[in-house]
Enzyme design. Structure first.
Site, PDB file in Angstrom:
ATOM      1  N   CYS A 113     -33.690  15.134  11.307  1.00 13.04           N
ATOM      2  CA  CYS A 113     -34.139  14.214  12.340  1.00 13.04           C
ATOM      3  C   CYS A 113     -32.905  13.194  12.602  1.00 13.04           C
ATOM      4  CB  CYS A 113     -35.046  13.334  11.999  1.00 13.04           C
ATOM      5  SG  CYS A 113     -36.845  14.381  11.974  1.00 13.04           S
ATOM      6  N   HIS A 252     -35.537   6.608  15.941  1.00 13.34           N
ATOM      7  CA  HIS A 252     -36.055   7.895  15.877  1.00 13.34           C
ATOM      8  C   HIS A 252     -37.761   7.711  16.178  1.00 13.34           C
ATOM      9  CE1 HIS A 252     -37.320  11.784  14.491  1.00 13.34           C
ATOM     10  NE2 HIS A 252     -37.404  11.431  13.063  1.00 13.34           N
ATOM     11  N   ASN A 282     -43.071  13.534  16.631  1.00 14.49           N
ATOM     12  CA  ASN A 282     -41.462  13.513  16.081  1.00 14.49           C
ATOM     13  C   ASN A 282     -40.953  14.937  16.576  1.00 14.49           C
ATOM     14  OD1 ASN A 282     -39.484  14.017  14.483  1.00 14.49           O
ATOM     15  ND2 ASN A 282     -40.764  13.137  12.565  1.00 14.49           N
TER      16      ASN A 282
HETATM   17  N1  ACO Z   1     -56.205  13.528   9.320  1.00 14.69           N
HETATM   18  C1  ACO Z   1     -57.192  13.050   8.292  1.00 14.69           C
HETATM   19  N2  ACO Z   1     -56.936  12.476   7.163  1.00 14.69           N
HETATM   20  C2  ACO Z   1     -55.514  12.968   6.771  1.00 14.69           C
HETATM   21  C3  ACO Z   1     -54.548  13.367   7.505  1.00 14.69           C
HETATM   22  C4  ACO Z   1     -55.020  13.711   8.767  1.00 14.69           C
HETATM   23  N3  ACO Z   1     -53.873  14.460   9.697  1.00 14.69           N
HETATM   24  N4  ACO Z   1     -53.314  13.608   6.772  1.00 14.69           N
HETATM   25  C5  ACO Z   1     -53.813  13.010   5.490  1.00 14.69           C
HETATM   26  N5  ACO Z   1     -54.684  12.649   5.519  1.00 14.69           N
HETATM   27  C6  ACO Z   1     -55.678  12.023   4.380  1.00 14.69           C
HETATM   28  C7  ACO Z   1     -54.739  12.143   3.110  1.00 14.69           C
HETATM   29  O1  ACO Z   1     -55.367  13.441   2.467  1.00 14.69           O
HETATM   30  C8  ACO Z   1     -55.576  10.993   2.229  1.00 14.69           C
HETATM   31  O2  ACO Z   1     -56.678  11.390   1.840  1.00 14.69           O
HETATM   32  P1  ACO Z   1     -57.123  10.787   0.342  1.00 14.69           P
HETATM   33  O3  ACO Z   1     -57.130   9.172   0.261  1.00 14.69           O
HETATM   34  O4  ACO Z   1     -58.316  11.050   0.301  1.00 14.69           O
HETATM   35  O5  ACO Z   1     -56.327  11.531  -0.684  1.00 14.69           O
HETATM   36  C9  ACO Z   1     -55.321   9.967   3.441  1.00 14.69           C
HETATM   37  O6  ACO Z   1     -55.539  10.375   4.536  1.00 14.69           O
HETATM   38  C10 ACO Z   1     -54.227   8.879   3.210  1.00 14.69           C
HETATM   39  O7  ACO Z   1     -52.987   9.480   3.262  1.00 14.69           O
HETATM   40  P2  ACO Z   1     -51.573   8.888   3.107  1.00 14.69           P
HETATM   41  O8  ACO Z   1     -50.674  10.129   3.185  1.00 14.69           O
HETATM   42  O9  ACO Z   1     -51.493   7.847   2.145  1.00 14.69           O
HETATM   43  O10 ACO Z   1     -51.579   8.416   4.797  1.00 14.69           O
HETATM   44  P3  ACO Z   1     -50.677   7.394   5.276  1.00 14.69           P
HETATM   45  O11 ACO Z   1     -51.252   6.016   5.929  1.00 14.69           O
HETATM   46  O12 ACO Z   1     -49.358   7.187   4.315  1.00 14.69           O
HETATM   47  O13 ACO Z   1     -50.191   8.233   6.621  1.00 14.69           O
HETATM   48  C11 ACO Z   1     -48.209   9.559   7.318  1.00 14.69           C
HETATM   49  C12 ACO Z   1     -49.415   9.405   6.325  1.00 14.69           C
HETATM   50  C13 ACO Z   1     -48.670   9.356   8.625  1.00 14.69           C
HETATM   51  C14 ACO Z   1     -47.588  11.108   6.905  1.00 14.69           C
HETATM   52  C15 ACO Z   1     -47.126   8.438   6.735  1.00 14.69           C
HETATM   53  O14 ACO Z   1     -46.957   8.582   5.342  1.00 14.69           O
HETATM   54  C16 ACO Z   1     -45.826   8.677   7.340  1.00 14.69           C
HETATM   55  O15 ACO Z   1     -45.746   8.567   8.707  1.00 14.69           O
HETATM   56  N6  ACO Z   1     -44.826   9.064   6.914  1.00 14.69           N
HETATM   57  C17 ACO Z   1     -43.396   9.275   7.238  1.00 14.69           C
HETATM   58  C18 ACO Z   1     -43.337  10.596   7.934  1.00 14.69           C
HETATM   59  C19 ACO Z   1     -42.133  10.808   8.638  1.00 14.69           C
HETATM   60  O16 ACO Z   1     -41.556   9.998   9.232  1.00 14.69           O
HETATM   61  N7  ACO Z   1     -41.648  12.255   8.451  1.00 14.69           N
HETATM   62  C20 ACO Z   1     -40.557  12.469   9.238  1.00 14.69           C
HETATM   63  C21 ACO Z   1     -39.153  12.459   8.773  1.00 14.69           C
HETATM   64  S1  ACO Z   1     -37.943  12.833   9.983  1.00 14.69           S
HETATM   65  C22 ACO Z   1     -37.459  14.558   9.697  1.00 14.69           C
HETATM   66  O17 ACO Z   1     -36.255  14.747   9.162  1.00 14.69           O
HETATM   67  C23 ACO Z   1     -38.237  15.712  10.046  1.00 14.69           C
END
Ligand code: ACO
Length: 334
Positions: A113, A252, A282
């Site tokens: 990214c 980003h 993204n």
């Molecule tokens: N729908 C419903 N529930 C979900 C989903 C979904 N799509 N995805 C995860 N959950 C659940 C999980 O299983 C978890 O359940 P549990 O508590 O029963 O285990 C719960 O939701 C909470 O999960 P978390 O991972 O703690 O959720 P969080 O608030 O951290 O959000 C997210 C997750 C959105 C992925 C966040 O961590 C994030 O944005 N991280 C950065 C990701 C990013 O920017 N990546 C791109 C990098 S750039 C590149 O180079 C490609």
């Protein structure tokens, strides 16, 4: 006299097909409410059958070339930032070069990214050293080709798209400062394992779903909210400027909660931080030039404005560039 790099053309491209949160609800156990509250994303665009990263890049770059008022033959360097190339080789840049009829060196940069900022750095370096006069810099990804649409933790986040700028040598400062960084020890946090020399694309790789993006979302989030402010400050320092001087921060577009946290950490007012993550998700290396083009074509950038572009991604990688905008406002169609 010092030679500077200025942005003199810009363009972007999004595929037509819209993938909404409601549609994702039919594919995995998720909800519009969860996706919106955790990421700020409402919909994203995805490539059509037969459409490749080079097609997105070509469409974005042809608009950028037209907006610079030049022809393909005027470009003497092409750098494409991508982590979803059409194939292992030839590079996506060579495919784009052929499609658009350019006659210049062409290569890809893979910094996930952060790919556009890395590619921009290469173009700026070539121009400032006198090795190039006009460089085409593209960020393009069709990352949904590597997304597991049965994995709710990743499939709600990504979309496809591309953006491009033309950099030209000039006497007045355009790109004021660029800062890059990498920390390979965080490589496991975000990766596509199979398809390279370590894990060729075998039946076993497919059966164990190693051909798809895997991510430790929480750790990547923690990394992002540190890396973005740090990279922005480094690029500002290299430019002799501070956050207060900025008219726009173009981060980003990964997650609205990351963008909000960064706003607070940098102490930059919300109305100076660009976001359209709700509409595009993204788009990886496409993200920053797509956002910059949206900001420009919507008439919110004026000559003289100071803009910081900042990205982070797999690698881990990060990078920022501070730019004095020099292009005239776009002519509105009647
Ligand atoms: N729908 C419903 N529930 C979900 C989903 C979904 N799509 N995805 C995860 N959950 C659940 C999980 O299983 C978890 O359940 P549990 O508590 O029963 O285990 C719960 O939701 C909470 O999960 P978390 O991972 O703690 O959720 P969080 O608030 O951290 O959000 C997210 C997750 C959105 C992925 C966040 O961590 C994030 O944005 N991280 C950065 C990701 C990013 O920017 N990546 C791109 C990098 S750039 C590149 O180079 C490609």
């Amino acid at each position: 006299m010092t030679t500077h790099a200025q942005i003199t053309g810009i363009g972007s491209y999004l595929p037509q097909r819209v993938l909404t949160n409601a549609e994702l609800e039919t594919l995995v156990d998720t909800s519009d409410e969860w996706i919106l509250s955790r990421t700020g994303i409402r919909e994203r665009r995805i490539v059509a059958e037969g459409q490749a990263t080079s097609d997105l890049a070509t469409a974005a770059l042809s608009t950028a070339i037209a907006s610079a008022g030049i022809g393909p033959g005027d470009i003497d360097l092409l750098v494409v930032g991508t982590s979803s190339p059409d194939m292992i080789f030839p590079s996506t840049a060579c495919i784009v070069q052929d499609l658009l009829g350019l006659a210049c060196p062409a290569y890809d940069v893979n910094a996930a990214c952060s790919g556009f900022i890395y590619a921009l750095h290469a173009g700026v370096t070539a121009i400032e050293s006198g090795r190039a006069k006009r460089a085409a810099i593209v960020g393009a990804d069709a990352l949904t080709r590597h997304i597991d649409f049965t994995d709710r933790t990743t499939c709600v986040l990504f979309g496809d798209g591309a953006g491009a700028v033309i950099l030209e040598a000039g006497e007045n400062a355009g790109v004021l400062g660029v800062a890059l960084g990498a920390d390979g020890s965080g490589g496991d946090l975000l990766k596509v394992q199979a398809g390279g020399s370590a894990h060729p694309m075998t039946h076993e790789a497919l059966d164990t779903r190693k051909n798809f993006v895997t991510m430790n979302g929480n750790e990547v989030f923690r990394f992002a909210v540190k890396a973005i402010p740090r990279a922005t400050m480094e690029a500002l320092e290299a430019s002799g400027l501070t956050v207060a001087d900025l008219d726009w921060l173009v981060p980003h577009q990964a997650n609205q909660r990351i963008i909000q946290t960064v706003e607070q950490r940098l102490g930059i007012p919300h109305d100076r931080v660009f976001s359209h993550v709700d509409r595009v998700g993204n788009t990886s290396a496409g993200s920053i030039p797509l956002a910059l083009d949206d900001l420009y074509t919507s008439g919110r950038l004026s000559p003289g404005n100071l803009v910081a572009l900042v990205g982070f991604g797999a690698g881990l990688t990060w990078g920022a560039a501070v730019i004095r905008w020099t292009m005239a406002r776009p002519i509105k169609e009647a």
